[in-house]
Design a protein around this motif. Structure first.
Motif, PDB file in Angstrom:
ATOM      1  N   SER A 357      41.283  29.903  45.181  1.00 43.75           N
ATOM      2  CA  SER A 357      40.096  30.216  45.075  1.00 43.75           C
ATOM      3  C   SER A 357      39.506  31.287  45.788  1.00 43.75           C
ATOM      4  O   SER A 357      40.306  31.824  46.941  1.00 43.75           O
ATOM      5  CB  SER A 357      39.207  29.143  45.378  1.00 43.75           C
ATOM      6  OG  SER A 357      39.497  28.511  46.837  1.00 43.75           O
ATOM      7  N   ASN A 362      34.890  41.019  38.783  1.00 46.42           N
ATOM      8  CA  ASN A 362      34.619  41.221  37.226  1.00 46.42           C
ATOM      9  C   ASN A 362      35.044  42.796  36.763  1.00 46.42           C
ATOM     10  O   ASN A 362      34.526  43.804  37.046  1.00 46.42           O
ATOM     11  CB  ASN A 362      33.371  41.092  36.793  1.00 46.42           C
ATOM     12  CG  ASN A 362      33.284  41.097  34.999  1.00 46.42           C
ATOM     13  OD1 ASN A 362      34.136  41.534  34.585  1.00 46.42           O
ATOM     14  ND2 ASN A 362      31.898  41.100  34.665  1.00 46.42           N
ATOM     15  N   TYR A 524      24.174  28.915  35.392  1.00 43.22           N
ATOM     16  CA  TYR A 524      25.535  29.237  36.427  1.00 43.22           C
ATOM     17  C   TYR A 524      26.756  29.159  35.183  1.00 43.22           C
ATOM     18  O   TYR A 524      27.703  30.115  35.194  1.00 43.22           O
ATOM     19  CB  TYR A 524      25.665  28.711  37.326  1.00 43.22           C
ATOM     20  CG  TYR A 524      26.979  29.030  38.324  1.00 43.22           C
ATOM     21  CD1 TYR A 524      26.917  29.979  39.119  1.00 43.22           C
ATOM     22  CD2 TYR A 524      28.150  28.322  38.216  1.00 43.22           C
ATOM     23  CE1 TYR A 524      27.819  30.532  39.904  1.00 43.22           C
ATOM     24  CE2 TYR A 524      29.294  28.569  38.828  1.00 43.22           C
ATOM     25  CZ  TYR A 524      29.156  29.670  39.927  1.00 43.22           C
ATOM     26  OH  TYR A 524      30.185  30.122  40.382  1.00 43.22           O
ATOM     27  N   THR A 525      26.761  27.941  34.645  1.00 44.16           N
ATOM     28  CA  THR A 525      27.950  27.753  33.740  1.00 44.16           C
ATOM     29  C   THR A 525      28.060  28.633  32.473  1.00 44.16           C
ATOM     30  O   THR A 525      28.788  29.414  32.235  1.00 44.16           O
ATOM     31  CB  THR A 525      27.752  26.269  33.205  1.00 44.16           C
ATOM     32  OG1 THR A 525      27.868  25.543  34.101  1.00 44.16           O
ATOM     33  CG2 THR A 525      28.839  26.019  32.014  1.00 44.16           C
ATOM     34  N   SER A 528      28.918  32.238  33.695  1.00 48.12           N
ATOM     35  CA  SER A 528      30.217  32.451  34.368  1.00 48.12           C
ATOM     36  C   SER A 528      31.032  32.367  33.048  1.00 48.12           C
ATOM     37  O   SER A 528      32.214  33.065  32.691  1.00 48.12           O
ATOM     38  CB  SER A 528      30.814  31.159  35.184  1.00 48.12           C
ATOM     39  OG  SER A 528      30.651  29.974  34.271  1.00 48.12           O
ATOM     40  N   ARG A 529      30.844  31.566  31.983  1.00 54.74           N
ATOM     41  CA  ARG A 529      31.445  31.745  30.622  1.00 54.74           C
ATOM     42  C   ARG A 529      31.363  33.175  30.084  1.00 54.74           C
ATOM     43  O   ARG A 529      32.278  33.597  29.433  1.00 54.74           O
ATOM     44  CB  ARG A 529      31.095  30.580  29.517  1.00 54.74           C
ATOM     45  CG  ARG A 529      31.438  29.346  29.996  1.00 54.74           C
ATOM     46  CD  ARG A 529      30.833  28.291  28.912  1.00 54.74           C
ATOM     47  NE  ARG A 529      31.306  26.761  29.446  1.00 54.74           N
ATOM     48  CZ  ARG A 529      30.825  25.754  28.797  1.00 54.74           C
ATOM     49  NH1 ARG A 529      29.827  25.898  27.639  1.00 54.74           N
ATOM     50  NH2 ARG A 529      31.236  24.416  28.859  1.00 54.74           N
ATOM     51  N   ARG A 531      30.962  35.883  31.377  1.00 54.63           N
ATOM     52  CA  ARG A 531      31.502  36.895  32.268  1.00 54.63           C
ATOM     53  C   ARG A 531      30.282  37.982  32.802  1.00 54.63           C
ATOM     54  O   ARG A 531      30.524  39.017  33.015  1.00 54.63           O
ATOM     55  CB  ARG A 531      32.709  37.641  32.026  1.00 54.63           C
ATOM     56  CG  ARG A 531      33.652  37.957  33.212  1.00 54.63           C
ATOM     57  CD  ARG A 531      34.961  38.501  32.624  1.00 54.63           C
ATOM     58  NE  ARG A 531      35.971  37.389  31.825  1.00 54.63           N
ATOM     59  CZ  ARG A 531      37.074  37.744  31.293  1.00 54.63           C
ATOM     60  NH1 ARG A 531      37.326  38.885  31.048  1.00 54.63           N
ATOM     61  NH2 ARG A 531      37.797  36.867  30.886  1.00 54.63           N
ATOM     62  N   ILE A 536      32.196  36.620  41.489  1.00 46.31           N
ATOM     63  CA  ILE A 536      31.571  35.194  40.983  1.00 46.31           C
ATOM     64  C   ILE A 536      32.833  34.575  42.319  1.00 46.31           C
ATOM     65  O   ILE A 536      34.010  34.918  42.385  1.00 46.31           O
ATOM     66  CB  ILE A 536      31.726  34.919  39.895  1.00 46.31           C
ATOM     67  CG1 ILE A 536      31.084  33.319  39.715  1.00 46.31           C
ATOM     68  CG2 ILE A 536      33.158  34.855  39.462  1.00 46.31           C
ATOM     69  CD1 ILE A 536      31.028  32.868  38.454  1.00 46.31           C
ATOM     70  N   ASP A 538      35.129  31.839  42.396  1.00 43.32           N
ATOM     71  CA  ASP A 538      35.798  31.109  41.240  1.00 43.32           C
ATOM     72  C   ASP A 538      37.217  30.710  41.784  1.00 43.32           C
ATOM     73  O   ASP A 538      37.488  31.168  42.990  1.00 43.32           O
ATOM     74  CB  ASP A 538      35.745  31.910  39.956  1.00 43.32           C
ATOM     75  CG  ASP A 538      35.691  31.037  38.693  1.00 43.32           C
ATOM     76  OD1 ASP A 538      36.395  29.709  38.735  1.00 43.32           O
ATOM     77  OD2 ASP A 538      35.273  31.618  37.770  1.00 43.32           O
ATOM     78  N   ASN A 539      38.152  30.421  40.634  1.00 45.60           N
ATOM     79  CA  ASN A 539      39.604  30.234  41.068  1.00 45.60           C
ATOM     80  C   ASN A 539      40.323  30.250  39.807  1.00 45.60           C
ATOM     81  O   ASN A 539      40.041  30.400  38.619  1.00 45.60           O
ATOM     82  CB  ASN A 539      39.693  28.648  41.648  1.00 45.60           C
ATOM     83  CG  ASN A 539      39.301  27.577  40.683  1.00 45.60           C
ATOM     84  OD1 ASN A 539      39.991  27.391  39.587  1.00 45.60           O
ATOM     85  ND2 ASN A 539      38.165  27.011  40.962  1.00 45.60           N
ATOM     86  N   TYR A 540      41.587  30.685  40.168  1.00 44.18           N
ATOM     87  CA  TYR A 540      42.722  30.586  39.077  1.00 44.18           C
ATOM     88  C   TYR A 540      43.506  29.511  39.375  1.00 44.18           C
ATOM     89  O   TYR A 540      43.272  28.547  40.237  1.00 44.18           O
ATOM     90  CB  TYR A 540      43.371  31.818  39.231  1.00 44.18           C
ATOM     91  CG  TYR A 540      42.911  33.096  38.751  1.00 44.18           C
ATOM     92  CD1 TYR A 540      43.392  33.407  37.363  1.00 44.18           C
ATOM     93  CD2 TYR A 540      41.878  33.932  39.477  1.00 44.18           C
ATOM     94  CE1 TYR A 540      42.864  34.780  36.855  1.00 44.18           C
ATOM     95  CE2 TYR A 540      41.387  34.706  38.729  1.00 44.18           C
ATOM     96  CZ  TYR A 540      41.728  35.232  37.358  1.00 44.18           C
ATOM     97  OH  TYR A 540      41.099  36.355  36.934  1.00 44.18           O
ATOM     98  N   PRO A 566      38.864  34.715  34.887  1.00 42.59           N
ATOM     99  CA  PRO A 566      37.568  35.177  35.076  1.00 42.59           C
ATOM    100  C   PRO A 566      37.454  36.652  35.649  1.00 42.59           C
ATOM    101  O   PRO A 566      36.379  37.214  35.342  1.00 42.59           O
ATOM    102  CB  PRO A 566      37.185  34.266  36.328  1.00 42.59           C
ATOM    103  CG  PRO A 566      38.238  33.924  37.093  1.00 42.59           C
ATOM    104  CD  PRO A 566      39.290  33.722  35.686  1.00 42.59           C
TER     105      PRO A 566
END
Length: 658
Positions: A357, A362, A524-525, A528-529, A531, A536, A538-540, A566
């Motif tokens: 995380s 971007n 926020y969702t 984020s979807r 981009r 942001i 976030d995590n991989y 992301p």
């Protein structure tokens, strides 16, 4: 026909975090050249395997890529479960934010927590959670809807023989026709990144009869993630979809029936969800399920933010909390129920690599495509000060995508890893071959702004064409200001908000027009979807073995639209290393390739790594028990914990829990 695959490949076994730290070796440096030759030759051998090789059929009760399974065909239960765990009672948990759908596969709206629990797959390895597979080994799956599978040694096809007793919760049988329907449904209405990847690899899905299904795979590709891919697809009732006309990608509150151990009892958007254990669950006595799915009821309560959720826990409004906020863990658990022993606190070691995380750039933003700009911005994050001042010194700095495992890249590459990287030619920068792996910078723990890092960051921005104007604002040659917006969910923890605010202060000190934008969870969702951000939090996903999922997360072909990427990372170097990892056929070569992948991902600087915790912090009202020792790879609270009836009765008598 062989009764079992006789591969001698050693399994990836669990290693506690402490042992893993001690086992970070520059390992694989003494690998034999033969391992690399086997790796390089694998794709050719895939396509040119002799008829006699392909004619060899492997029949098994489970699957792992290298063939060896920890649990034999007649295993009674997983080693870590309590086979005598009582069934009954309730567990209740909290979730922050909102939900407006009970379809976990919708592309729109937020799905209710744990809505994936209703569905099962041919192999016991649900894609939404690690808790469907054995929690004490990695990379193994065992038959669930399928009692056994067969595949040729070249992995050109696989046949699953399904359990005829399997039933959906409405009593209808689960058939091979449902499996084929579900596979095609994901290709037609699922995530584009998933569909594109699978279509290139899976060329056919056919129901041979009501309980036998065959998948065929493309030639000329890696054999990785073929059998386990099709074996892990959730299975839906074809008849229900045809009767209702429902779509997989649409939000709805009336989900399709599943075949899993839990069914939806009730759901009230943004307030609560209740699941109940299906007393007629068809698979309750399977060895894979013994000692699992022990709660009669699972209740989920929604709260506007985490501070409200914590206060509700102290009042006994829900009974289990996985703590993620350092301030709360350090200072919050001094309320009367803890002091009186009604609430238990535990730190349970987590043997999985920590989730990677951090602050994700971007890369679709032109201003962030210059690596010097990204490095300068990264220098604005002071982990040491953040950890000591905001997080009570409870965390460690993360460097790697496979932190604290033998796959973590450390110094300069050597041995098999070096040879692999050299073999990729001009795709690999010279400094990657001779310098240590990129690691997080160090900062002054005593002050937020580290002057040394600030000077370095400002120099990098000057070099990148973003000098400071008379007002102290950084602008490019066209006079455009360097702006950075970082959205934060209003439902998140106060600590995250404080971390971001202080990060922003350091960026502003560099002359960057940086700001945090706190927005509601649904917005926020959506952002984020889409981009729709510069940076942001976030995590991989961490990785311990290759799989086609690596391309969804890090690959170029799906970078433009993959929700699992992301940053939008699209790197020919990373693609080449992933492909090399997918083509390996020996454990040593595989691990060398994964170490190279970790090195390459860190070199690309698309994420500012933050912190990690080597343990699960859990707090719960004292009516639960769990296995001791715990398995390394899952907390498993909804999987293999249970209610102790005597403890639950004493707690009820106390009147502490509502």
């Amino acid at each position: 026909m062989t009764s079992a695959h006789t591969a001698t490949q050693a399994r990836v076994r669990a290693h506690p975090p402490q042992a893993a730290r001690a086992w970070i070796i520059g390992a694989f440096s003494g690998l034999a050249i033969a391992a690399l030759m086997a790796q390089a030759a694998f794709s050719a051998s895939d396509d040119s395997s002799s008829e006699s090789d392909d004619a060899e059929i492997i029949s098994s009760h489970g699957y792992s890529y290298f063939g060896e399974l920890t649990y034999p065909e007649d295993f009674p239960h997983f080693d870590y479960v309590n086979p005598d765990a009582p069934k009954g009672g309730e567990i209740s948990l909290a979730v922050t934010g909102s939900f407006s759908s009970m379809n976990p596969y919708s592309r729109k709206d937020r799905a209710g927590a744990y809505s994936w629990m209703a569905y099962e797959s041919l192999l016991g390895d649900m894609p939404a959670t690690s808790e469907g597979a054995p929690a004490d080994v990695y990379g193994e799956s065992y038959g669930l809807l399928a009692e056994r599978l067969e595949y040729d040694v070249g992995k050109n096809w696989v046949i699953f023989y399904m359990r005829p007793e399997a039933r959906f919760s409405d009593g209808t049988p689960v058939t091979a026709h449902d499996v084929v329907f579900s596979h095609n449904l994901f290709l037609e209405q699922g995530l584009q990144s998933y569909a594109e990847a699978v279509k290139r690899r899976v060329t056919g899905a056919e129901a041979l009869d009501d309980h036998t299904v065959k998948f065929t795979f493309a030639s000329g590709i890696s054999r990785r993630s073929l059998v386990d891919q099709v074996g892990s697809v959730p299975v839906f009732p074809k008849a229900w979809y045809e009767e209702t006309g429902a779509r997989l990608d649409e939000p709805r509150m009336d989900p399709a029936p599943g075949s899993g151990p839990y069914v939806l009892q009730s759901a009230e958007p943004d307030r609560s969800i209740t699941y109940e254990r299906n007393p007629d669950y068809w698979g309750r006595d399977l060895p894979i399920n013994v000692g699992r799915h022990n709660f009669d009821t699972i209740s989920v309560i929604y709260f506007a933010d985490d501070s409200v959720a914590f206060q509700a826990f102290t009042a006994g409004e829900y009974t289990f909390r996985a703590e993620t906020t350092s301030k709360t863990w350090a200072t919050g658990y001094d309320f009367p129920a803890v002091q009186e022993g009604w609430v238990k606190l535990e730190e349970i070691p987590d043997g999985s690599p920590p989730t990677p995380s951090g602050f994700v750039f971007n890369l679709g933003r032109e201003k962030l495509q210059d690596e010097r700009v990204r490095e300068a911005i990264a220098l604005g994050f002071n982990f040491e000060w953040t950890n000591e001042s905001l997080q009570y010194g409870l965390f460690e700095q993360r460097d790697s995508f496979v932190q604290d495992t033998p796959l973590q890249a450390m110094g300069p590459p050597e041995g098999a890893e070096l040879e692999l990287l050299q073999g990729l030619g001009d795709l690999i920068p010279e400094e990657m071959l001779s310098e240590p792996a990129v690691s997080a910078h160090t900062s002054d723990p005593d002050r937020l702004t580290d002057r040394r890092n600030l000077r370095r960051a400002m120099s990098l921005l000057d070099e990148a064409g973003w000098p400071v104007d008379e007002s102290g604002q950084r602008r490019n040659a066209a006079g455009e200001p360097l702006t950075i917006e970082l959205p934060v969910s209003s439902a998140g923890s106060a600590t995250i908000g404080a971390v971001v605010e202080n990060f922003i202060k350091n960026l502003q000190a560099m002359g960057i027009d940086a700001r945090m934008n706190k927005i509601d969870s649904s917005q926020y969702t959506l952002r984020s979807r889409d981009r729709d951000y510069d940076i942001i939090f976030d995590n991989y996903m961490a990785f311990l073995q290759p799989g086609t999922g690596l391309m969804q997360r890090f690959g170029s072909s799906e970078a433009e639209f993959s929700l699992f990427n992301p940053a939008g990372l699209a790197s020919p170097m990373v693609d080449a290393i992933i492909n090399a990892a997918l083509e390996t056929n020996e454990l040593e070569a595989q691990n060398a390739a994964l170490m190279a992948l970790d090195r390459a991902l860190r070199y690309e600087r698309f994420m500012i790594p933050v912190w990690y915790n080597a343990s699960h912090w859990v707090a719960y009202w004292d009516k639960f028990d769990h296995p001791d020792p715990m398995p390394a790879y899952a907390l498993g609270v909804l999987d293999f914990w249970w209610v102790d009836a005597d403890k639950a009765a004493a707690l009820a008598e106390s009147g502490e829990v509502r």
